[in-house]
Scaffold this motif. Structure first.
Motif, PDB file in Angstrom:
ATOM      1  N   ARG A 264      42.586  43.100  46.873  1.00  0.00           N
ATOM      2  CA  ARG A 264      41.347  43.254  46.464  1.00  0.00           C
ATOM      3  C   ARG A 264      40.549  43.277  48.055  1.00  0.00           C
ATOM      4  O   ARG A 264      40.664  42.118  48.542  1.00  0.00           O
ATOM      5  CB  ARG A 264      40.895  41.912  45.654  1.00  0.00           C
ATOM      6  N   VAL A 265      39.919  44.266  48.168  1.00  0.00           N
ATOM      7  CA  VAL A 265      39.220  44.534  49.456  1.00  0.00           C
ATOM      8  C   VAL A 265      37.632  44.940  49.447  1.00  0.00           C
ATOM      9  O   VAL A 265      37.175  45.380  48.574  1.00  0.00           O
ATOM     10  CB  VAL A 265      39.861  45.915  50.296  1.00  0.00           C
ATOM     11  N   ASN A 289      43.273  57.615  46.193  1.00  0.00           N
ATOM     12  CA  ASN A 289      42.437  56.889  45.122  1.00  0.00           C
ATOM     13  C   ASN A 289      42.283  55.473  45.650  1.00  0.00           C
ATOM     14  O   ASN A 289      42.437  54.381  44.839  1.00  0.00           O
ATOM     15  CB  ASN A 289      42.902  56.896  43.739  1.00  0.00           C
ATOM     16  N   ALA A 290      42.617  54.931  46.974  1.00  0.00           N
ATOM     17  CA  ALA A 290      42.374  53.834  47.555  1.00  0.00           C
ATOM     18  C   ALA A 290      40.946  53.206  47.469  1.00  0.00           C
ATOM     19  O   ALA A 290      41.001  51.912  47.084  1.00  0.00           O
ATOM     20  CB  ALA A 290      42.896  53.821  49.097  1.00  0.00           C
ATOM     21  N   VAL A 291      40.261  53.903  47.258  1.00  0.00           N
ATOM     22  CA  VAL A 291      38.872  53.594  46.880  1.00  0.00           C
ATOM     23  C   VAL A 291      38.570  52.724  45.730  1.00  0.00           C
ATOM     24  O   VAL A 291      37.573  51.906  45.404  1.00  0.00           O
ATOM     25  CB  VAL A 291      37.826  54.646  46.918  1.00  0.00           C
ATOM     26  N   ARG A 292      39.462  52.871  44.914  1.00  0.00           N
ATOM     27  CA  ARG A 292      39.587  52.077  43.476  1.00  0.00           C
ATOM     28  C   ARG A 292      39.679  50.521  43.684  1.00  0.00           C
ATOM     29  O   ARG A 292      39.147  49.694  42.999  1.00  0.00           O
ATOM     30  CB  ARG A 292      40.837  52.470  42.873  1.00  0.00           C
ATOM     31  N   ASP A 293      40.205  50.311  44.944  1.00  0.00           N
ATOM     32  CA  ASP A 293      40.373  48.863  45.183  1.00  0.00           C
ATOM     33  C   ASP A 293      39.636  48.263  46.252  1.00  0.00           C
ATOM     34  O   ASP A 293      39.889  47.074  46.865  1.00  0.00           O
ATOM     35  CB  ASP A 293      42.077  48.539  45.529  1.00  0.00           C
ATOM     36  N   ILE A 294      38.481  49.165  46.733  1.00  0.00           N
ATOM     37  CA  ILE A 294      37.577  48.742  47.935  1.00  0.00           C
ATOM     38  C   ILE A 294      36.284  48.901  47.182  1.00  0.00           C
ATOM     39  O   ILE A 294      35.810  49.718  46.825  1.00  0.00           O
ATOM     40  CB  ILE A 294      37.934  49.655  49.081  1.00  0.00           C
ATOM     41  N   ASP A 295      35.651  47.509  47.269  1.00  0.00           N
ATOM     42  CA  ASP A 295      34.080  47.253  46.842  1.00  0.00           C
ATOM     43  C   ASP A 295      33.577  47.567  47.991  1.00  0.00           C
ATOM     44  O   ASP A 295      33.630  46.815  49.021  1.00  0.00           O
ATOM     45  CB  ASP A 295      34.171  45.801  46.141  1.00  0.00           C
ATOM     46  N   VAL A 296      32.261  48.140  47.996  1.00  0.00           N
ATOM     47  CA  VAL A 296      31.556  48.555  49.213  1.00  0.00           C
ATOM     48  C   VAL A 296      30.099  48.008  48.814  1.00  0.00           C
ATOM     49  O   VAL A 296      29.552  48.812  47.748  1.00  0.00           O
ATOM     50  CB  VAL A 296      31.475  49.951  49.835  1.00  0.00           C
ATOM     51  N   GLN A 457      35.034  27.367  44.117  1.00  0.00           N
ATOM     52  CA  GLN A 457      36.321  27.546  44.920  1.00  0.00           C
ATOM     53  C   GLN A 457      37.557  27.391  43.802  1.00  0.00           C
ATOM     54  O   GLN A 457      38.533  27.443  44.263  1.00  0.00           O
ATOM     55  CB  GLN A 457      36.253  25.667  45.420  1.00  0.00           C
ATOM     56  N   TYR A 458      37.204  27.295  42.603  1.00  0.00           N
ATOM     57  CA  TYR A 458      38.305  27.390  41.518  1.00  0.00           C
ATOM     58  C   TYR A 458      38.119  29.042  41.475  1.00  0.00           C
ATOM     59  O   TYR A 458      39.417  29.576  41.155  1.00  0.00           O
ATOM     60  CB  TYR A 458      37.814  26.765  40.296  1.00  0.00           C
ATOM     61  N   GLN A 459      37.022  29.613  41.316  1.00  0.00           N
ATOM     62  CA  GLN A 459      37.017  31.089  40.915  1.00  0.00           C
ATOM     63  C   GLN A 459      37.433  32.058  42.022  1.00  0.00           C
ATOM     64  O   GLN A 459      37.929  33.203  41.909  1.00  0.00           O
ATOM     65  CB  GLN A 459      35.396  31.439  40.826  1.00  0.00           C
ATOM     66  N   ARG A 460      37.457  31.331  43.238  1.00  0.00           N
ATOM     67  CA  ARG A 460      37.708  32.358  44.192  1.00  0.00           C
ATOM     68  C   ARG A 460      39.261  32.831  44.434  1.00  0.00           C
ATOM     69  O   ARG A 460      39.487  33.945  44.958  1.00  0.00           O
ATOM     70  CB  ARG A 460      37.237  32.122  45.768  1.00  0.00           C
ATOM     71  N   LEU A 461      39.978  31.936  43.807  1.00  0.00           N
ATOM     72  CA  LEU A 461      41.451  32.467  43.817  1.00  0.00           C
ATOM     73  C   LEU A 461      41.601  33.702  42.923  1.00  0.00           C
ATOM     74  O   LEU A 461      42.370  34.428  43.191  1.00  0.00           O
ATOM     75  CB  LEU A 461      42.168  31.096  43.347  1.00  0.00           C
ATOM     76  N   ALA A 462      40.756  33.743  41.973  1.00  0.00           N
ATOM     77  CA  ALA A 462      41.014  35.071  41.174  1.00  0.00           C
ATOM     78  C   ALA A 462      39.974  36.174  41.520  1.00  0.00           C
ATOM     79  O   ALA A 462      40.332  37.339  41.327  1.00  0.00           O
ATOM     80  CB  ALA A 462      40.758  34.733  39.845  1.00  0.00           C
ATOM     81  N   GLU A 463      38.701  35.784  42.018  1.00  0.00           N
ATOM     82  CA  GLU A 463      37.811  36.662  42.271  1.00  0.00           C
ATOM     83  C   GLU A 463      37.318  37.007  43.719  1.00  0.00           C
ATOM     84  O   GLU A 463      36.325  37.783  44.079  1.00  0.00           O
ATOM     85  CB  GLU A 463      36.489  36.232  41.428  1.00  0.00           C
ATOM     86  N   GLY A 464      37.790  36.239  44.577  1.00  0.00           N
ATOM     87  CA  GLY A 464      37.693  36.216  45.984  1.00  0.00           C
ATOM     88  C   GLY A 464      38.464  37.552  46.408  1.00  0.00           C
ATOM     89  O   GLY A 464      39.236  38.004  45.721  1.00  0.00           O
ATOM     90  N   TYR A 465      38.374  37.918  47.860  1.00  0.00           N
ATOM     91  CA  TYR A 465      38.978  38.984  48.523  1.00  0.00           C
ATOM     92  C   TYR A 465      40.006  38.696  49.270  1.00  0.00           C
ATOM     93  O   TYR A 465      40.158  37.707  49.845  1.00  0.00           O
ATOM     94  CB  TYR A 465      37.753  39.952  49.000  1.00  0.00           C
ATOM     95  N   ASP A 466      40.979  39.447  48.949  1.00  0.00           N
ATOM     96  CA  ASP A 466      42.300  39.690  50.024  1.00  0.00           C
ATOM     97  C   ASP A 466      41.887  39.738  51.578  1.00  0.00           C
ATOM     98  O   ASP A 466      42.436  39.258  52.381  1.00  0.00           O
ATOM     99  CB  ASP A 466      43.265  40.558  49.657  1.00  0.00           C
ATOM    100  N   LEU A 467      41.088  40.832  51.597  1.00  0.00           N
ATOM    101  CA  LEU A 467      40.493  41.373  52.898  1.00  0.00           C
ATOM    102  C   LEU A 467      39.179  41.610  52.922  1.00  0.00           C
ATOM    103  O   LEU A 467      38.516  42.330  51.964  1.00  0.00           O
ATOM    104  CB  LEU A 467      41.609  42.682  53.302  1.00  0.00           C
ATOM    105  N   ILE A 468      38.336  41.316  53.756  1.00  0.00           N
ATOM    106  CA  ILE A 468      37.277  41.327  54.141  1.00  0.00           C
ATOM    107  C   ILE A 468      36.959  42.367  55.520  1.00  0.00           C
ATOM    108  O   ILE A 468      37.147  41.829  56.378  1.00  0.00           O
ATOM    109  CB  ILE A 468      36.078  40.398  54.012  1.00  0.00           C
ATOM    110  N   PHE A 469      36.023  43.587  55.156  1.00  0.00           N
ATOM    111  CA  PHE A 469      35.549  44.342  56.401  1.00  0.00           C
ATOM    112  C   PHE A 469      34.152  44.084  56.472  1.00  0.00           C
ATOM    113  O   PHE A 469      33.316  44.237  55.530  1.00  0.00           O
ATOM    114  CB  PHE A 469      36.226  45.833  56.122  1.00  0.00           C
ATOM    115  N   VAL A 470      33.640  44.185  57.786  1.00  0.00           N
ATOM    116  CA  VAL A 470      32.387  43.890  58.104  1.00  0.00           C
ATOM    117  C   VAL A 470      31.803  44.808  59.084  1.00  0.00           C
ATOM    118  O   VAL A 470      32.455  44.917  60.252  1.00  0.00           O
ATOM    119  CB  VAL A 470      31.884  42.459  58.542  1.00  0.00           C
ATOM    120  N   ASP A 471      30.910  45.774  58.703  1.00  0.00           N
ATOM    121  CA  ASP A 471      30.595  46.643  59.534  1.00  0.00           C
ATOM    122  C   ASP A 471      29.196  46.088  60.116  1.00  0.00           C
ATOM    123  O   ASP A 471      28.424  45.295  59.431  1.00  0.00           O
ATOM    124  CB  ASP A 471      30.303  47.921  59.233  1.00  0.00           C
ATOM    125  N   GLU A 472      28.876  46.355  61.384  1.00  0.00           N
ATOM    126  CA  GLU A 472      27.706  45.912  62.101  1.00  0.00           C
ATOM    127  C   GLU A 472      27.221  44.497  62.084  1.00  0.00           C
ATOM    128  O   GLU A 472      26.270  44.016  61.732  1.00  0.00           O
ATOM    129  CB  GLU A 472      26.520  46.655  61.569  1.00  0.00           C
TER     130      GLU A 472
END
Length: 740
Positions: A264-265, A289-296, A457-472
């Motif tokens: 989850r990115v 179709n990698a975009v399917r797993d990347i939220d922007v 803190q409970y939710q993040r295990l399921a709803e948090g992200y494996d990787l985060i990219f930050v531009d600017e």
């Protein structure tokens, strides 16, 4: 007699891209076939059909209406039709959200907006338009009204028979056009999801997919693709930071899938404008179709995305994202400061440091005061708001006085200084409440509070992200950076982030127009604690410009050893290599006064457009206050077509231009690339200028020069005094040459 016009989205864009400005006065059909467009007339309607059009194609219908229509041909201008086209694209996904300076109004499906920028010859005529008339997919432009003719949308009674007559022969026109097209129909990729944004990144994406990009990457870019997080990706303009982040995101998702894993990115931006650019680039490069797993999305919207949070009824955000919000907040803070100085300030003046008093009492239009207002805004957003200090509360003053200050905070040393800031903060909070507004920073602060709750803190295990990219990253303030730490899945490890920043840019320059404190130094606040030691990965091969342009940038970087330029300048440009073809040594020209400078700079730009190696040409102003003079000079017919960028919103027009001159302040061309750049409009500098002014000059010079691929000219005038030292010494070192 009236004449109506019906375009498709694709046909109008093809005309805007290919045709000269003079073509729009009559829009003849003899050239259209060169652009895969046919001009078909049926009765009083002219249809423009693109080769890719179908029966269900979304159309742009422009009705001629006396006495405000074809009689004076005011709307038959390229600049006016550019806005028509952009608004039609935006209308595809209601509500119709147009730039603020278009001053749009809405009523149900009707909307109106200024048809062009205000100039000396056009006094802001307005379109009255309708989205999806009669349940169709079209955008209908009812009339183009002069400034003294106000159309009240709620009372507007359109005659739909006019619309029915205009589109009556569409099928016949489509059939006739198809008989004229030769060869197999081609599927066009001409119309991007957001027209205004495609020009910004054309030079970066070049239409290549992920696989196609790999052979073109430099060694340091390839090494970045192998890195494990967290990594800060640093590099000056043109080194491909955004490109690297996108390639890395696609690579990580693809590799995880190959191993039977799902990632989850999250790709965070600072604005919706950048989100659209990123999304468009991502979809261009994505092959699997990698975009399917990347939220922007912008961090500003993360609360609504993660928690489905909505604002109470009647409460509106001040700005649609952090970028716009900061601009709006800075205007409000500046106004409140000016008012407080007239009323409250005398009660505090005798108890503050002399340098603090000098700044408060400085010229409101000057750099010192703008930087002061920016720091006050950051104090509100990152200290007072997050610390929960409530203005007017009985313990607020002492609580604020006792607050331990970190290095990234505003410099406040006496109690009176803090008391004055707290008083202005009270006015600021009251003004927002009175207008039923919530600032973007308040939204971020509420979001951070939600992230720090035990429930997340409970939710993040399921709803948090494996990787985060930050531009600017350089545009994110302390509180926004604080939020990043809580968005990953695992709270027990360092955040798995890839962050890109430009070591030459700063939020102060972007929003206040003045260079301030370092943006990349090691802060002693909470962010430094939670982020831990983060690897610095610098991109050192510059694809944008050649060796001679790079040599001048190196000179600027090294020219002020006596000033503490801060860690945001720590990237050693001696280690940066130019990967573009060799270019000419940048040249400086001196002129008698500002008028002669402007005239000759524009003439030089016109000469470059006629040279085979001139390519795209821009006149970039270091001081945006010079824009009015240059706009006036640009009206001279000998200058030809000059595309003026008066704001970032005007970037939309670049995609419609070929060999025209782009005229803009440096701050509006960030992210763009030109073959030739004429740098001019330098501010008048005192011999011993304060360091914020010097930093601003250096930053803007760097930004302007780094827009060029091959050729740089610098034009100055004697009336402004001597040539800035940084350019004088550049001549002596050979990084710059001088011509009469």
């Amino acid at each position: 007699m009236t004449t109506d016009y019906v375009f498709s989205i694709a046909s109008l864009q093809a005309c805007l891209v290919a045709a000269e400005a003079s073509w729009f006065a009559g829009m003849p059909g003899d050239q259209c076939s060169q652009w895969q467009v046919e001009r078909i007339e049926f009765g009083d309607t002219v249809y423009f059909i693109h080769e890719s059009d179908e029966r269900a194609t979304r159309r742009i219908v422009i009705l001629d209406q006396e006495p405000f229509g074809i009689a004076n041909s005011r709307w038959l201008k390229k600049s006016v039709l550019e806005r028509v086209h952009r608004s039609a694209i935006v209308a595809a996904a209601p509500p119709v959200s147009l730039p603020r300076d278009w001053h749009a109004f809405h009523h149900k499906n009707l909307f109106s907006f200024f048809g062009s920028r205000r100039t000396k010859t056009d006094r802001m005529s307005r379109w009255t338009a309708e989205n999806r008339p009669n349940g169709s997919a079209d955008v209908l432009f009812w009339q183009f009204s002069p400034p003294n003719h106000i159309v009240a949308l709620q009372d507007y009674q359109p005659d739909y028979s006019r619309y029915d007559e205009a589109v009556l022969f569409w099928d016949e026109a489509l059939h006739e056009a198809r008989t004229r097209f030769t060869g197999a129909p081609r599927v066009t990729g001409l119309v991007p999801p957001m027209v205004a944004l495609s020009a910004t990144f054309d030079a970066t994406s070049r239409g290549r997919t992920y696989t196609e990009w790999l052979p073109y990457l430099s060694d340091d870019q390839r090494r970045f693709l192998e890195r494990t997080p967290p990594v800060k990706l640093r590099g000056p303009a043109g080194t491909g930071k955004t490109l690297c982040l996108l390639l890395k995101a696609i690579r990580e998702v693809t590799n995880a899938r190959a191993q039977g894993k799902a990632l989850r990115v999250l790709f965070l931006t600072h604005s919706w404008a950048m989100e659209t650019q990123i999304d468009q680039l991502l979809r261009t490069m994505d092959e699997r179709n990698a975009v399917r797993d990347i939220d922007v999305f912008p961090l500003f919207s993360a609360g609504s995305m993660l928690f489905n949070s909505t604002l109470p009824a009647g409460l509106e955000p001040l700005g649609e994202d952090s970028h716009e919000g900061k601009r709006e907040q800075l205007v409000r803070v500046t106004q409140l400061l000016s008012q407080s100085i007239l009323t409250d300030w005398p009660a505090y003046r005798s108890r503050v440091r002399p340098e603090f008093a000098d700044t408060v009492e400085s010229d409101p239009s000057g750099g010192d005061f703008r930087l002061f207002a920016w720091e006050v805004l950051n104090e509100f957003a990152c200290v007072l708001g997050p610390e929960g200090i409530v203005p007017g509360a009985s313990d607020a003053i002492q609580e604020y006085r006792d607050l331990e200050r970190a290095s990234w905070m505003m410099s406040l040393e006496t109690d009176a200084e803090k008391d004055f800031i707290l008083a202005v903060y009270g006015y600021y909070v009251d003004s927002l409440r009175a207008d039923n507004l919530i600032s973007s920073d308040q939204i971020i602060n509420d979001f951070v509070k939600d992230l720090e709750k035990s429930s997340w803190q409970y939710q993040r295990l399921a709803e948090g992200y494996d990787l985060i990219f930050v531009d600017e990253l350089h545009l994110f303030n302390e509180q926004e950076r604080r939020a990043l730490h809580h968005l990953t899945k695992d709270s027990k490890t360092y955040p798995k982030m890839f962050m890109a920043l430009d070591p030459r840019q700063s939020a102060e320059v972007v929003y206040a127009g003045v260079a301030g404190r370092s943006i990349t130094r090691d802060d002693s606040g909470r962010v430094g604690t939670v982020m831990g030691e983060v690897e610095q990965h610098s991109l050192t091969r510059v694809h944008r410009f050649g060796h001679q342009v790079l040599a001048l940038l190196r000179h600027i970087n090294k020219s002020w050893p006596q000033l503490d330029l801060g860690d945001d300048w720590e990237l050693d440009l001696e280690q940066v290599h130019a990967d573009a073809p060799s270019s000419e040594t940048p040249t400086v020209y001196r002129h008698a006064d500002a008028h002669e400078e402007a005239r000759n700079a524009l003439r030089a730009a016109r000469a470059w457009t006629n040279r085979p190696d001139g390519g795209r040409v821009a006149v970039v102003l270091v001081d945006k206050d010079a824009l009015e003079l240059y706009e006036e000079m640009a009206l001279d017919s000998e200058m030809g077509r000059v595309n003026v960028l008066g704001s970032r919103d005007d970037l939309a027009s670049l995609q419609y231009e070929k060999r025209t001159i782009v005229l803009a302040p440096a701050e509006y061309v960030a992210g763009l690339q030109f073959d030739t750049v004429i740098v001019t409009g330098l501010p008048r500098m005192r011999r011993y200028a304060k360091w914020p002014q010097t930093r601003h000059l250096l930053s803007q010079l760097y930004l302007a020069i780094s827009r060029a691929s091959n050729h740089v000219e610098i034009h100055v005038n004697q009336a402004n005094g001597s040539l800035p030292d940084v350019l004088q010494t550049a001549i002596r070192t050979g990084a710059l040459r001088e011509k009469e």
